[in-house]
Design an enzyme around this catalytic site. Structure first.
Site, PDB file in Angstrom:
ATOM      1  N   HIS A 278       0.845  -1.199   0.000  1.00  0.00           N
ATOM      2  CA  HIS A 278       0.000   0.000   0.000  1.00  0.00           C
ATOM      3  C   HIS A 278       0.886   1.257   0.000  1.00  0.00           C
ATOM      4  O   HIS A 278       0.696   2.170  -0.805  1.00  0.00           O
ATOM      5  CB  HIS A 278      -0.923  -0.038   1.232  1.00  0.00           C
ATOM      6  CG  HIS A 278      -1.681   1.228   1.481  1.00  0.00           C
ATOM      7  ND1 HIS A 278      -3.027   1.362   1.237  1.00  0.00           N
ATOM      8  CD2 HIS A 278      -1.261   2.436   1.965  1.00  0.00           C
ATOM      9  CE1 HIS A 278      -3.405   2.596   1.552  1.00  0.00           C
ATOM     10  NE2 HIS A 278      -2.360   3.261   2.004  1.00  0.00           N
ATOM     11  N   GLU A 279       1.869   1.280   0.890  1.00  0.00           N
ATOM     12  CA  GLU A 279       2.758   2.448   0.964  1.00  0.00           C
ATOM     13  C   GLU A 279       3.576   2.601  -0.318  1.00  0.00           C
ATOM     14  O   GLU A 279       3.857   3.710  -0.764  1.00  0.00           O
ATOM     15  CB  GLU A 279       3.704   2.347   2.170  1.00  0.00           C
ATOM     16  CG  GLU A 279       3.011   2.294   3.519  1.00  0.00           C
ATOM     17  CD  GLU A 279       2.006   3.424   3.734  1.00  0.00           C
ATOM     18  OE1 GLU A 279       2.220   4.531   3.230  1.00  0.00           O
ATOM     19  OE2 GLU A 279       0.990   3.172   4.411  1.00  0.00           O
ATOM     20  N   HIS A 282       1.865   4.711  -2.853  1.00  0.00           N
ATOM     21  CA  HIS A 282       2.016   6.153  -2.614  1.00  0.00           C
ATOM     22  C   HIS A 282       3.367   6.639  -3.131  1.00  0.00           C
ATOM     23  O   HIS A 282       3.485   7.707  -3.714  1.00  0.00           O
ATOM     24  CB  HIS A 282       1.955   6.456  -1.106  1.00  0.00           C
ATOM     25  CG  HIS A 282       0.591   6.305  -0.501  1.00  0.00           C
ATOM     26  ND1 HIS A 282      -0.544   6.809  -1.072  1.00  0.00           N
ATOM     27  CD2 HIS A 282       0.194   5.705   0.655  1.00  0.00           C
ATOM     28  CE1 HIS A 282      -1.590   6.533  -0.292  1.00  0.00           C
ATOM     29  NE2 HIS A 282      -1.166   5.857   0.755  1.00  0.00           N
ATOM     30  N   GLU A 358      -5.824   7.003  -1.394  1.00  0.00           N
ATOM     31  CA  GLU A 358      -5.770   5.861  -0.483  1.00  0.00           C
ATOM     32  C   GLU A 358      -6.452   4.633  -1.077  1.00  0.00           C
ATOM     33  O   GLU A 358      -5.959   3.517  -0.918  1.00  0.00           O
ATOM     34  CB  GLU A 358      -6.405   6.214   0.867  1.00  0.00           C
ATOM     35  CG  GLU A 358      -5.639   7.253   1.671  1.00  0.00           C
ATOM     36  CD  GLU A 358      -4.214   6.839   1.999  1.00  0.00           C
ATOM     37  OE1 GLU A 358      -3.935   5.633   2.044  1.00  0.00           O
ATOM     38  OE2 GLU A 358      -3.376   7.731   2.184  1.00  0.00           O
TER      39      GLU A 358
HETATM   40 ZN    ZN Z   1      -2.036   5.250   2.512  1.00  0.00          ZN
END
Ligand code: ZN
Length: 425
Positions: A278-279, A282, A358
């Protein structure tokens, strides 16, 4: 007149506070829609009765504190102007020194000090609340140390910004906001660059991952997305909190992924890999840069509006607020009040943009790890460790949630799981 305005302002604040108390504690329905009951997003399936009760209770109080804090700032600045505190700070600063810059520094100390004292009760309640509910594990001295660091960093930042703004106002009463915006571009980039290496280490320690076996797995995954190993860090948060987190920060050569040690301690390797993926989204999709671009765009509009509102307010209420003219340092509380108001007003929009990023990151992560079971458990544990609401009230979601709600996040994963299961068959 002054007294009347003060009473009205306090009254407006009290009514606003009562409205949110009623909204959060009596009106808002946080029960799950029927079709989600019994699903993996239903907290009743992964929290015990006590945890369920605590998470509702804790979230309600936290949400109320959130809605009370920002308008309290506006009330504070208003009172500071109305009752002549700002004028007094200026007088004290002028009698202490004859150097302009030093006068500004002294004025700022007084304003910051009063602001800190006024907002201290709310911050302390917030800290002791999270301690009561066993979220925060931070001792009072350690919390106070963080508070003092906050205070001086804020003071230092304003000490750079305020003299420049008032100097620009003197040079051009009409266009100062545009020049201020131009200067804010390199300043913002510079601060974002310094954040992870200068500011963050004042609060916590950052180091390479301690668990070497896990590190190998994480770095192998990072390597696939072309993220260099030296950009992945662990931070010691266990001495401060029980909740879990991970984030991406910094720009250029200081860009980095940071994993809280609580996340690493409480999740299994498969669950950690999902959070890491997930990170990585980003990082790879450069969400920070989009964030900065959006912020700069909004701040151009914000500074323009600030100038217009200041002109209007001083023309209309200058006598009552004791501000002779915009370029007089006494107008600073008005400036700060307007900025705080505009930030709050635009937060539904910035939260919406953040929620979009997100959910992209969640999607990226599940397609990379293809492990919905671990992903769902990691979100359930995240909910449990922070006693967060799975389905918050609408206004809370709009103003407070920069992440999708856990109901949305877990449902998305569950849907992926079902589709995936069908594909195998
Ligand atoms: Zn996030």
């Amino acid at each position: 007149m002054v007294r009347k305005m003060g009473v009205y302002a306090v009254l407006a604040y009290v009514i606003y506070g009562l409205f949110f108390y009623w909204y959060l504690f009596y009106f808002a329905d946080t029960k799950l829609p029927f079709e989600y009951q019994g699903s993996k997003a239903d907290p009743a399936t992964f929290l015990n009765g006590r945890e369920l009760m605590l998470s509702e209770e804790y979230s309600k109080i936290r949400n109320l504190l959130f809605f009370l804090s920002t308008p309290f700032e506006w009330l504070f600045y208003f009172v500071i102007l109305l009752f002549g505190f700002s004028r007094a700070f200026k007088r004290w600063s002028e009698s202490s020194s004859k150097y302009k810059l030093l006068q500004t520094a002294i004025y700022l100390i007084w304003l910051s000090f009063f602001a800190y004292v006024a907002t201290f009760p709310l911050s302390y309640i917030s800290y002791s609340l999270s301690k009561t509910y066993h979220i925060s594990t931070q001792t009072f001295p350690s919390w106070m140390k963080d508070e003092l660091i906050d205070f001086w960093i804020n003071y230092g930042t304003w000490l750079i910004i305020v003299p420049v703004i008032y100097w620009l106002m003197k040079k051009s009463s009409k266009r100062w906001w545009f020049y201020a915006w131009l200067l804010s571009i390199p300043f913002t980039l510079f601060m974002m660059f310094l954040q992870p290496v200068v500011i963050d280490p004042l609060y916590n320690n950052f180091y390479p991952l301690k668990n070497k076996e896990l590190e190998t797995k994480i770095l192998t995954m990072a390597d696939k997305a072309h993220i260099p190993a030296k950009h992945v860090f662990e931070v010691n948060m266990a001495e401060k909190t029980n909740s879990m987190n991970a984030y991406v920060t910094g720009i250029g050569s200081n860009a980095r992924i940071v994993l809280w040690d609580t996340t690493l301690n409480k999740l299994s390797d498969r669950q950690i890999l999902f959070i890491m993926a997930h990170e990585m989204c980003h990082y790879v999709e450069k969400h920070i840069y989009f964030g900065i671009a959006g912020y700069l765009l909004l701040s151009l509009l914000g500074l323009y509006l600030t100038n217009r509102i200041m002109d209007w307010a001083i023309k209309r209420w200058g006598t009552e607020l004791k501000i002779p003219e915009k370029k007089d340092l006494r107008s600073l509380p008005l400036f700060l009040m307007i900025i705080s108001f505009l930030l709050f007003a635009v937060s539904p929009l910035t939260n919406l943009a953040s929620r979009y990023e997100e959910s992209r990151a969640d999607n990226y992560a599940i397609h990379m790890t293809k492990d919905p079971e671990a992903a769902i458990i990691s979100f359930q544990k995240l909910t449990k460790s922070g006693l967060s609401q799975v389905n918050p009230p609408l206004l809370v979601k709009i103003f407070r949630y920069d992440h999708p709600t856990m109901l949305d996040r877990i449902s998305m994963l569950e849907e992926y799981e079902i589709q995936h299961r069908n594909q195998i068959k």
